[in-house]
Design a protein around this motif. Structure first.
Motif, PDB file in Angstrom:
ATOM      1  N   LEU A 129      69.726  57.423   8.645  1.00  0.00           N
ATOM      2  CA  LEU A 129      68.802  56.305   8.477  1.00  0.00           C
ATOM      3  C   LEU A 129      68.102  56.031   9.793  1.00  0.00           C
ATOM      4  O   LEU A 129      68.710  56.115  10.870  1.00  0.00           O
ATOM      5  CB  LEU A 129      69.554  55.055   8.018  1.00  0.00           C
ATOM      6  CG  LEU A 129      70.355  55.156   6.723  1.00  0.00           C
ATOM      7  CD1 LEU A 129      71.038  53.827   6.437  1.00  0.00           C
ATOM      8  CD2 LEU A 129      69.460  55.554   5.557  1.00  0.00           C
ATOM      9  N   PHE A 130      66.822  55.689   9.706  1.00  0.00           N
ATOM     10  CA  PHE A 130      66.028  55.323  10.876  1.00  0.00           C
ATOM     11  C   PHE A 130      65.618  53.860  10.705  1.00  0.00           C
ATOM     12  O   PHE A 130      64.928  53.519   9.748  1.00  0.00           O
ATOM     13  CB  PHE A 130      64.798  56.216  10.999  1.00  0.00           C
ATOM     14  CG  PHE A 130      65.123  57.680  11.077  1.00  0.00           C
ATOM     15  CD1 PHE A 130      65.356  58.296  12.294  1.00  0.00           C
ATOM     16  CD2 PHE A 130      65.217  58.446   9.920  1.00  0.00           C
ATOM     17  CE1 PHE A 130      65.672  59.643  12.357  1.00  0.00           C
ATOM     18  CE2 PHE A 130      65.524  59.795   9.976  1.00  0.00           C
ATOM     19  CZ  PHE A 130      65.757  60.394  11.195  1.00  0.00           C
ATOM     20  N   GLU A 131      66.061  53.022  11.611  1.00  0.00           N
ATOM     21  CA  GLU A 131      65.835  51.585  11.475  1.00  0.00           C
ATOM     22  C   GLU A 131      65.210  51.030  12.744  1.00  0.00           C
ATOM     23  O   GLU A 131      65.797  51.116  13.832  1.00  0.00           O
ATOM     24  CB  GLU A 131      67.152  50.875  11.171  1.00  0.00           C
ATOM     25  CG  GLU A 131      67.000  49.372  10.978  1.00  0.00           C
ATOM     26  CD  GLU A 131      68.313  48.709  10.645  1.00  0.00           C
ATOM     27  OE1 GLU A 131      68.376  47.475  10.707  1.00  0.00           O
ATOM     28  OE2 GLU A 131      69.284  49.433  10.329  1.00  0.00           O
ATOM     29  N   VAL A 132      64.010  50.449  12.613  1.00  0.00           N
ATOM     30  CA  VAL A 132      63.363  49.775  13.738  1.00  0.00           C
ATOM     31  C   VAL A 132      63.999  48.398  13.876  1.00  0.00           C
ATOM     32  O   VAL A 132      63.865  47.543  13.000  1.00  0.00           O
ATOM     33  CB  VAL A 132      61.847  49.651  13.515  1.00  0.00           C
ATOM     34  CG1 VAL A 132      61.204  48.875  14.669  1.00  0.00           C
ATOM     35  CG2 VAL A 132      61.206  51.031  13.407  1.00  0.00           C
ATOM     36  N   THR A 133      64.727  48.197  14.954  1.00  0.00           N
ATOM     37  CA  THR A 133      65.455  46.940  15.144  1.00  0.00           C
ATOM     38  C   THR A 133      64.730  45.963  16.052  1.00  0.00           C
ATOM     39  O   THR A 133      65.068  44.782  16.078  1.00  0.00           O
ATOM     40  CB  THR A 133      66.842  47.226  15.750  1.00  0.00           C
ATOM     41  OG1 THR A 133      66.673  47.889  17.021  1.00  0.00           O
ATOM     42  CG2 THR A 133      67.665  48.115  14.822  1.00  0.00           C
ATOM     43  N   ASN A 134      63.736  46.456  16.788  1.00  0.00           N
ATOM     44  CA  ASN A 134      63.024  45.566  17.700  1.00  0.00           C
ATOM     45  C   ASN A 134      61.665  46.176  18.024  1.00  0.00           C
ATOM     46  O   ASN A 134      61.524  47.402  18.085  1.00  0.00           O
ATOM     47  CB  ASN A 134      63.826  45.352  18.991  1.00  0.00           C
ATOM     48  CG  ASN A 134      63.159  44.349  19.912  1.00  0.00           C
ATOM     49  OD1 ASN A 134      62.798  43.251  19.488  1.00  0.00           O
ATOM     50  ND2 ASN A 134      62.977  44.715  21.167  1.00  0.00           N
ATOM     51  N   ALA A 135      60.681  45.318  18.223  1.00  0.00           N
ATOM     52  CA  ALA A 135      59.349  45.755  18.639  1.00  0.00           C
ATOM     53  C   ALA A 135      58.836  44.741  19.653  1.00  0.00           C
ATOM     54  O   ALA A 135      58.686  43.561  19.328  1.00  0.00           O
ATOM     55  CB  ALA A 135      58.409  45.863  17.449  1.00  0.00           C
ATOM     56  N   ARG A 209      53.745  48.504  10.772  1.00  0.00           N
ATOM     57  CA  ARG A 209      53.944  49.784  11.459  1.00  0.00           C
ATOM     58  C   ARG A 209      55.428  50.111  11.605  1.00  0.00           C
ATOM     59  O   ARG A 209      55.815  51.283  11.536  1.00  0.00           O
ATOM     60  CB  ARG A 209      53.260  49.745  12.829  1.00  0.00           C
ATOM     61  CG  ARG A 209      51.752  49.925  12.756  1.00  0.00           C
ATOM     62  CD  ARG A 209      51.129  50.030  14.122  1.00  0.00           C
ATOM     63  NE  ARG A 209      49.712  50.367  14.039  1.00  0.00           N
ATOM     64  CZ  ARG A 209      48.894  50.435  15.077  1.00  0.00           C
ATOM     65  NH1 ARG A 209      49.383  50.187  16.293  1.00  0.00           N
ATOM     66  NH2 ARG A 209      47.633  50.768  14.921  1.00  0.00           N
ATOM     67  N   SER A 210      56.246  49.105  11.814  1.00  0.00           N
ATOM     68  CA  SER A 210      57.693  49.344  11.924  1.00  0.00           C
ATOM     69  C   SER A 210      58.222  49.989  10.659  1.00  0.00           C
ATOM     70  O   SER A 210      58.959  50.980  10.698  1.00  0.00           O
ATOM     71  CB  SER A 210      58.428  48.032  12.200  1.00  0.00           C
ATOM     72  OG  SER A 210      58.038  47.479  13.439  1.00  0.00           O
ATOM     73  N   ARG A 211      57.857  49.420   9.505  1.00  0.00           N
ATOM     74  CA  ARG A 211      58.306  49.990   8.226  1.00  0.00           C
ATOM     75  C   ARG A 211      57.702  51.381   8.016  1.00  0.00           C
ATOM     76  O   ARG A 211      58.354  52.286   7.499  1.00  0.00           O
ATOM     77  CB  ARG A 211      57.907  49.074   7.070  1.00  0.00           C
ATOM     78  CG  ARG A 211      58.443  47.661   7.143  1.00  0.00           C
ATOM     79  CD  ARG A 211      59.943  47.593   6.906  1.00  0.00           C
ATOM     80  NE  ARG A 211      60.735  47.910   8.097  1.00  0.00           N
ATOM     81  CZ  ARG A 211      60.937  47.074   9.103  1.00  0.00           C
ATOM     82  NH1 ARG A 211      60.410  45.868   9.087  1.00  0.00           N
ATOM     83  NH2 ARG A 211      61.680  47.436  10.134  1.00  0.00           N
ATOM     84  N   ALA A 212      56.447  51.548   8.420  1.00  0.00           N
ATOM     85  CA  ALA A 212      55.791  52.857   8.244  1.00  0.00           C
ATOM     86  C   ALA A 212      56.470  53.928   9.091  1.00  0.00           C
ATOM     87  O   ALA A 212      56.645  55.068   8.634  1.00  0.00           O
ATOM     88  CB  ALA A 212      54.311  52.749   8.600  1.00  0.00           C
TER      89      ALA A 212
END
Length: 369
Positions: A129-135, A209-212
């Motif tokens: 899984l690839f999860e963006v946790t912070n931006a 963009r994080s979800r993309a």
């Protein structure tokens, strides 16, 4: 099975009610017992929940299970050719033909025992899984950009050591351009967020963009050829390797160890633990841990590398790892005879061990680009 037992209980209640009626009492019939209906509904719900969880590969047990399903399904509770059960007293009087000794009475117990035995040694299906946790918005002297922190996590188990990367839009765009140039039509159906002239730093744009990016990496990793290509792999761990090498050469071993460790986790998550980059990572870990007096861990990583080099007799890292392993084995009190024998075999094959670089020297000279 449960429905058959309930059916017997209803017959017993009917028998008891009839006996009471003959004696002048007005015993309640099955329709007056709401508990019976509640039990049956709950049992059916339990069967539905279990049907998606339990699975059995034995052909014999599959056949038995199908028979039980037929009894509880459209075929009625009587179980096909089997005679309708009478009151419990009749079953007990029947001896070997009673319910407790019928074939399949211990089916659920056998299945659960078999499932337990197999589940202790079976592997849970996993995916990455690839999860963006912070931006976060980063402002530098002449530029401003969003830095996305991405966790790589294995599903199907508790992942206590996820690997982490931090990338900006231009990093993703470069990866997208390289992969589309290499794989062309294979990536035609994979979307990539387009550039925007304005509103790049709004919360809405960053969230989209994080979800993309999560979906983009997941789609790429699902393609076997893409997830094995150098462009995809180096997007994740090449930067960590370069940072770790630079810090090691500068003598900043504690900071370097953190970078080597993250590179190790990244390669482990991406299942590339037999590549040359991974051997270099093991060398970096061993060097930094030895410098920080973590000798047991350094010894373990040397052993891991030597297992990978078991059949690669001409690999340039074989001599350095063997020499490091002999030295560390002596310091931690481990058996070093096998490594000494392999070193002797290298000498007999014409390798001059005095001219072999140490692991640290190899790390300094290696070019990472």
């Amino acid at each position: 099975m449960a429905a058959r037992i309930l059916h017997r209980l209803r017959h017993a209640l009917e028998g008891a009610g009839a006996g009471a009626g003959a004696g002048g009492g007005a015993g309640p019939g099955p329709e007056d017992c709401p508990e019976s209906s509640e039990l049956e509904d709950d049992t059916e719900g339990l069967s539905t929940r279990l049907s998606g969880t339990l699975s059995f590969s034995s052909h014999d047990e599959d056949g038995d299970e199908d028979g039980d399903e037929g009894e509880d399904g459209d075929g009625g509770e009587d179980g096909g050719d089997q005679a309708a059960p009478g009151p419990p007293g009749d079953a007990a009087a029947a001896g070997s033909g009673g319910w407790s000794e019928r074939p399949g009475s211990s089916l659920l117990t056998r299945q659960l025992q078999d499932l337990w035995r197999r589940s202790r040694s079976s592997l849970v299906p996993q995916r990455l899984l690839f999860e963006v946790t912070n931006a976060s918005v980063v402002s530098e002297r002449s530029s401003k950009y969003v830095l996305y922190t991405i966790y790589l996590i294995r599903s199907g188990q508790f992942d206590k050591a996820p690997a982490i990367i931090a990338r900006r839009y231009s990093d993703f765009e470069r990866l997208n351009r390289r992969l589309r140039g290499q794989f062309g039509s294979d990536l035609a159906g994979i979307a990539f967020p387009r550039k925007r002239l304005r509103r790049n730093f709004t919360a809405e744009t960053i969230a989209k963009r994080s979800r993309a990016f999560e979906q983009f990496l997941s789609h790429l990793h699902a393609m076997a050829e893409v997830r094995r290509c150098p462009a995809f792999l180096e997007f994740f761990f090449l930067r960590d390797l370069q940072t770790a090498q630079r810090l090691t050469c500068s003598g900043m071993y504690r900071e370097a160890l953190a970078a080597w460790s993250n590179a190790y986790r990244l390669q482990d998550k991406l299942a590339v633990c037999s590549s040359g980059r991974f051997l270099l990572t093991l060398a970096g870990l061993a060097v930094c841990q030895q410098e920080l007096d973590q000798l047991g861990e350094a010894h373990r990583h040397c052993e891991q590398a030597l297992q990978l080099l078991e059949t690669q007799h001409g690999h340039p890292l074989l001599g350095p790892f063997l020499q490091a392993h002999v030295h560390l084995s002596w310091r931690v009190g481990k058996d070093k005879r096998r490594s000494e024998a392999r070193l002797q075999a290298l000498q007999e094959a014409g390798v001059v061990l005095d001219q072999q670089p140490s692991l640290k020297e190899f790390l300094i000279k290696e070019t990472l680009d």
